[in-house]
Design a protein around this motif. Sequence first.
Motif, mmCIF file in Angstrom:
data_model
loop_
_atom_site.group_PDB
_atom_site.id
_atom_site.type_symbol
_atom_site.label_atom_id
_atom_site.label_comp_id
_atom_site.label_asym_id
_atom_site.label_seq_id
_atom_site.Cartn_x
_atom_site.Cartn_y
_atom_site.Cartn_z
ATOM 1 N N ASP A 93 2.815 3.115 -1.494
ATOM 2 C CA ASP A 93 1.645 2.619 -0.769
ATOM 3 C C ASP A 93 0.374 2.931 -1.542
ATOM 4 O O ASP A 93 -0.477 2.059 -1.778
ATOM 5 C CB ASP A 93 1.618 3.254 0.621
ATOM 6 C CG ASP A 93 0.456 2.775 1.482
ATOM 7 O OD1 ASP A 93 -0.051 1.643 1.264
ATOM 8 O OD2 ASP A 93 0.068 3.525 2.408
ATOM 9 N N PRO A 102 -0.299 -6.161 -2.385
ATOM 10 C CA PRO A 102 0.614 -5.764 -1.311
ATOM 11 C C PRO A 102 1.831 -5.041 -1.887
ATOM 12 O O PRO A 102 2.214 -5.267 -3.044
ATOM 13 C CB PRO A 102 1.022 -7.100 -0.665
ATOM 14 C CG PRO A 102 0.016 -8.088 -1.132
ATOM 15 C CD PRO A 102 -0.453 -7.623 -2.467
ATOM 16 N N TYR A 104 5.004 -5.381 -1.499
ATOM 17 C CA TYR A 104 6.130 -6.173 -1.989
ATOM 18 C C TYR A 104 5.887 -6.704 -3.397
ATOM 19 O O TYR A 104 6.830 -6.883 -4.173
ATOM 20 C CB TYR A 104 6.468 -7.318 -1.021
ATOM 21 C CG TYR A 104 5.527 -8.499 -1.022
ATOM 22 C CD1 TYR A 104 5.733 -9.594 -1.855
ATOM 23 C CD2 TYR A 104 4.426 -8.535 -0.165
ATOM 24 C CE1 TYR A 104 4.874 -10.689 -1.841
ATOM 25 C CE2 TYR A 104 3.565 -9.619 -0.138
ATOM 26 C CZ TYR A 104 3.796 -10.694 -0.985
ATOM 27 O OH TYR A 104 2.934 -11.767 -0.969
ATOM 28 N N THR A 288 7.721 -1.581 8.446
ATOM 29 C CA THR A 288 6.907 -2.437 7.595
ATOM 30 C C THR A 288 7.312 -2.294 6.134
ATOM 31 O O THR A 288 7.319 -3.282 5.384
ATOM 32 C CB THR A 288 5.417 -2.113 7.769
ATOM 33 O OG1 THR A 288 5.078 -2.201 9.162
ATOM 34 C CG2 THR A 288 4.544 -3.079 6.990
ATOM 35 N N HIS A 292 8.536 -5.300 3.453
ATOM 36 C CA HIS A 292 8.111 -5.495 2.059
ATOM 37 C C HIS A 292 9.310 -5.549 1.115
ATOM 38 O O HIS A 292 9.305 -6.334 0.149
ATOM 39 C CB HIS A 292 7.161 -4.375 1.639
ATOM 40 C CG HIS A 292 5.761 -4.535 2.135
ATOM 41 N ND1 HIS A 292 4.870 -5.422 1.576
ATOM 42 C CD2 HIS A 292 5.090 -3.912 3.146
ATOM 43 C CE1 HIS A 292 3.704 -5.344 2.204
ATOM 44 N NE2 HIS A 292 3.811 -4.440 3.163
ATOM 45 N N VAL A 329 4.696 -10.914 6.721
ATOM 46 C CA VAL A 329 4.580 -9.941 5.635
ATOM 47 C C VAL A 329 3.103 -9.620 5.420
ATOM 48 O O VAL A 329 2.313 -10.508 5.112
ATOM 49 C CB VAL A 329 5.180 -10.493 4.331
ATOM 50 C CG1 VAL A 329 5.073 -9.452 3.213
ATOM 51 C CG2 VAL A 329 6.634 -10.905 4.540
#
Length: 342
Positions: A93, A102, A104, A288, A292, A329
Amino acid sequence: MSIEPFTLQLTRPLETARGPIHQRDGFLVRIEYAEETGVGEATPLPGWTESLSDCRDALERAPELAREEDWGVALGETNAPAARHALAVALADAKARARGVPLYRSLGSDELVHRVPVNATVGDADPAETAERAAEAVADGFGCVKVKVGARSVTADADRLQAVREAVGPDVTLRADANGAWDRAEAERALDSFASFGLQYVEQPLPASEVPAHAALRSAGTVPIALDESLSARSVTDVLATDAADYLVLKPMALGGPDRARQAARQARQAGVTPVVSTTIDGVVARTAAVHVAAAIPDVPACGLATAAWLESDMCRDPAPVAAGEIEVPQTDGLGVSPDEQ
């Protein structure tokens, strides 16, 4: 690094091999890295990961190891999967925030992914109620329905699946999940009985440790096989080497983090096996993160990520809602979860 315990009550008991679970206990972790603060979640699940106390011990050891060496060494030396998951998510993160992408995208996706397909799950009930619940899910936009089997006789489950197929029609993807309930003879009867229903796969027909027996079931070619619980008993590499599965159900919490789940997906694809991403009924941070992971897998099939409804409440606002059979997403930098935002 900070470690904050939490408890999330479930809307209904979660049945496991060790009995029902009525709440999910875990730890919210924050790590400062690259001038950013990343957030992670460790929510151990009996039978899948370490215990809650072992998880806390592993998390408390990690900062000292990171100070002596670095966070890469701390990750490598943390063998408790839920604890490592929290550390890996928090670091990922923070790094993604620092890059301005992001999560992903930092996991290797070259594409802009706004949504991932998800399946609805229908629990045990008689044929009429099972079919009604499946039809309601399809009416809500789900194109994939997973039916829990194994609590009744094979004949009764075949009646339930037939009722579902008749209710939802031929175009809806249908899966069955036995959670390791059958012995070899029952599994063979079930696959033969289910063959006419057009199932995408039967998930975990045999107990977790019986990977070679799953390979024998798969070789019969009656219905494709997915393995889930077996990944808590054997490594992804070992499972793939046995040719025991057509699909692997990857739970980032149980595997030890989104990085490991993404690598497992790559391994599966290289072996001709299709990856599916799921959760261990986690809080919003871990859920979450799993979204991802799924978004980073090209052409991922419907995943088991629509699990927020299991929780009476959560730690903060959910940035990945489900609508019309797809989960959103987050496109903000990093994970997209703000635990201080209600």
